[in-house]
Design a protein around this motif. Structure first.
Motif, short mmCIF file in Angstrom:
data_model
loop_
_atom_site.label_atom_id
_atom_site.label_comp_id
_atom_site.label_asym_id
_atom_site.label_seq_id
_atom_site.Cartn_x
_atom_site.Cartn_y
_atom_site.Cartn_z
N SER A 1 -8.62 -1.26 2.26
CA SER A 1 -8.24 -1.00 3.65
C SER A 1 -6.74 -1.18 3.84
CB SER A 1 -8.97 -1.99 4.57
OG SER A 1 -8.50 -1.85 5.89
N GLN A 2 -6.24 -0.47 4.83
CA GLN A 2 -4.86 -0.65 5.29
C GLN A 2 -4.60 -2.13 5.60
OE1 GLN A 2 -3.88 1.92 8.71
NE2 GLN A 2 -3.40 0.09 9.85
N SER A 3 -5.67 -2.84 5.97
CA SER A 3 -5.52 -4.24 6.38
C SER A 3 -5.07 -5.13 5.22
CB SER A 3 -6.82 -4.77 6.98
OG SER A 3 -7.81 -4.88 5.99
N VAL A 4 -5.11 -4.63 3.99
CA VAL A 4 -4.58 -5.39 2.86
C VAL A 4 -3.05 -5.53 3.00
CG1 VAL A 4 -4.20 -5.35 0.36
CG2 VAL A 4 -6.45 -4.77 1.28
N LYS A 5 -2.42 -4.47 3.52
CA LYS A 5 -0.95 -4.51 3.66
C LYS A 5 -0.54 -5.01 5.04
CE LYS A 5 0.52 -1.39 0.16
NZ LYS A 5 1.68 -1.37 -0.68
N ASN B 1 -7.24 1.28 -9.68
CA ASN B 1 -6.34 1.35 -8.52
C ASN B 1 -7.14 1.20 -7.23
OD1 ASN B 1 -3.57 2.23 -9.66
ND2 ASN B 1 -5.00 3.64 -10.66
N ASN B 2 -6.44 0.86 -6.17
CA ASN B 2 -7.08 0.71 -4.87
C ASN B 2 -6.53 1.76 -3.90
OD1 ASN B 2 -8.31 -1.69 -5.84
ND2 ASN B 2 -6.46 -2.85 -5.30
N LEU B 3 -7.43 2.35 -3.12
CA LEU B 3 -7.02 3.25 -2.05
C LEU B 3 -7.21 2.52 -0.72
CD1 LEU B 3 -8.44 6.80 -2.88
CD2 LEU B 3 -6.04 6.07 -2.81
N LEU B 4 -6.17 2.53 0.10
CA LEU B 4 -6.17 1.76 1.35
C LEU B 4 -6.23 2.70 2.54
CD1 LEU B 4 -5.03 -0.16 -0.87
CD2 LEU B 4 -3.42 -1.03 0.82
N LEU C 1 -3.33 5.43 2.70
CA LEU C 1 -3.51 6.75 3.31
C LEU C 1 -3.71 6.47 4.79
CD1 LEU C 1 -5.07 6.92 0.31
CD2 LEU C 1 -5.40 9.23 1.11
N ASP C 2 -2.60 6.45 5.53
CA ASP C 2 -2.68 5.95 6.90
C ASP C 2 -1.86 6.75 7.91
OD1 ASP C 2 -0.12 5.24 6.15
OD2 ASP C 2 -0.21 3.25 7.06
N GLY C 3 -1.39 7.93 7.53
CA GLY C 3 -0.61 8.74 8.48
C GLY C 3 0.68 8.06 8.92
N GLY C 4 1.13 7.07 8.13
CA GLY C 4 2.38 6.37 8.47
C GLY C 4 2.18 5.16 9.38
N ALA C 5 0.93 4.77 9.60
CA ALA C 5 0.66 3.71 10.60
C ALA C 5 1.28 2.36 10.23
CB ALA C 5 -0.85 3.56 10.80
N VAL C 6 1.27 2.02 8.94
CA VAL C 6 1.90 0.74 8.55
C VAL C 6 3.41 0.96 8.53
CG1 VAL C 6 2.20 -0.92 6.69
CG2 VAL C 6 -0.09 -0.08 7.24
N ASN C 7 4.10 0.24 9.40
CA ASN C 7 5.54 0.46 9.57
C ASN C 7 6.31 -0.42 8.59
OD1 ASN C 7 7.81 1.55 10.75
ND2 ASN C 7 7.98 -0.11 12.22
#
Ligand code: NAP
Length: 259
Positions: free
Chosen positions: A140-144, A179-182, A250-256
């Motif tokens: 998940s994106q929540s890892v970053k 590898n991990n996909l987030l 893969l977040d459309g740029g959401a993590v700034n």
């Protein structure tokens, strides 16, 4: 691009819908035979039949809970030796830091950390023996960038990420990559459930809830399961052998963040 993996076999966990299905679909399109899994047999069999018809690959289905030991045993028995493993399962429920006790953490760790680790331990030896293998973990994106209400998910996925960081470097010399996909927000049932929660809490429509969330994503939309699946299939391809131990957003740029 020819991914060079036609005829290989992939176990794709939790794959009757959503991101898991996106991965199964993209691998099938590349000519990979599949073992697909989900808890409910109906949607799973339907998804499998669709992929057989569209891509002329062999698809075996195993309707079990992948987070249970018994479920994993059944899946591994049906799968036999696999070249590719895609780890996935449903995510833990949201809540507040003070809500969760030991049992809640054990459940989340079992589902989103110890299940993928158990499956990797089961398939890695044969992959290493044959000198080729690919593992992709859907995290998940929540890892970053932690999502505060998803503390159980943040914790379990951080644990898996740490395990992969070391393990991937121990198996890479045998031609096996991990590898991990987030994923950031993708248009799946999970995203609908999150939007419904916001719509109900704020007394707004689903569309308004979606628009609010779009505003937090530079791409101003949700990702699709097809985009996610394509990234997964590339990581599983012959071309990705030098990509090791990465956490790909893969977040459309959401993590700034710059890096
Ligand atoms: P989804 O659309 O709800 O699909 C979940 C799939 O997994 C279904 O096929 C479901 O089928 C299966 N499944 C769930 N729990 C299972 C279990 N214990 N054993 C076997 N199969 C199981 O979910 P998704 O959006 O694709 O999300 C996949 C993962 O990515 C989740 O861990 C989620 O937290 C994470 N994620 C998603 C997003 C997003 O925006 N979509 C963002 C960040 C992280 P059955 O119900 O029949 O078992």
């Amino acid at each position: 691009m020819d991914l060079g993996i036609a005829g290989k076999t992939a176990l794709v966990c939790a794959s009757s819908k959503g991101l898991g299905l996106g991965c199964a679909e993209a691998l099938a399109e590349a000519g990979v035979n599949l073992i697909m899994n989900a808890r409910s047999a109906g949607p799973l069999d339907q998804a499998a039949e669709d992929l057989r018809n569209r891509f002329d690959v062999d698809v075996t289905t195993v309707a079990v809970d992948i987070t249970s030991e018994d479920g994993r045993d059944k899946v591994l028995q049906a799968a036999g030796s696999v070249d590719i493993l895609v780890n996935n399962a449903g995510g833990p429920p949201p809540g507040l830091w003070s809500d969760w006790d030991r049992d809640d953490f054990i459940k989340a760790l079992d589902a989103n950390m110890l299940t993928p680790i158990a499956l990797m331990k089961a398939v890695l030896p044969a992959m290493m023996d044959q000198g080729w293998g690919r593992v992709v973990n859907i995290t998940s994106q929540s890892v970053k960038a932690p999502v505060p209400v998803l503390g159980l998910s943040n914790s379990a996925r951080a644990g898996l990420t740490g395990y992969v960081a070391g393990t991937a470097r121990q198996v890479a010399e045998k031609g096996v990559t991990i590898n991990n996909l987030l994923p950031g927000i993708h248009a799946t049932d999970r995203a609908d459930a999150l939007d419904k929660g916001v719509a109900d809490a704020q007394g707004i429509s689903m569309d308004q809830a979606r628009q609010q969330r779009f505003a937090t994503i530079p791409a101003h939309r949700y990702g699709t399961r097809q985009e996610f699946g394509a990234a997964c299939a590339f990581l599983c391809s012959q071309h990705a052998g030098f990509i090791v131990a990465q956490n790909i957003l893969l977040d459309g740029g959401a993590v700034n963040a710059t890096l």
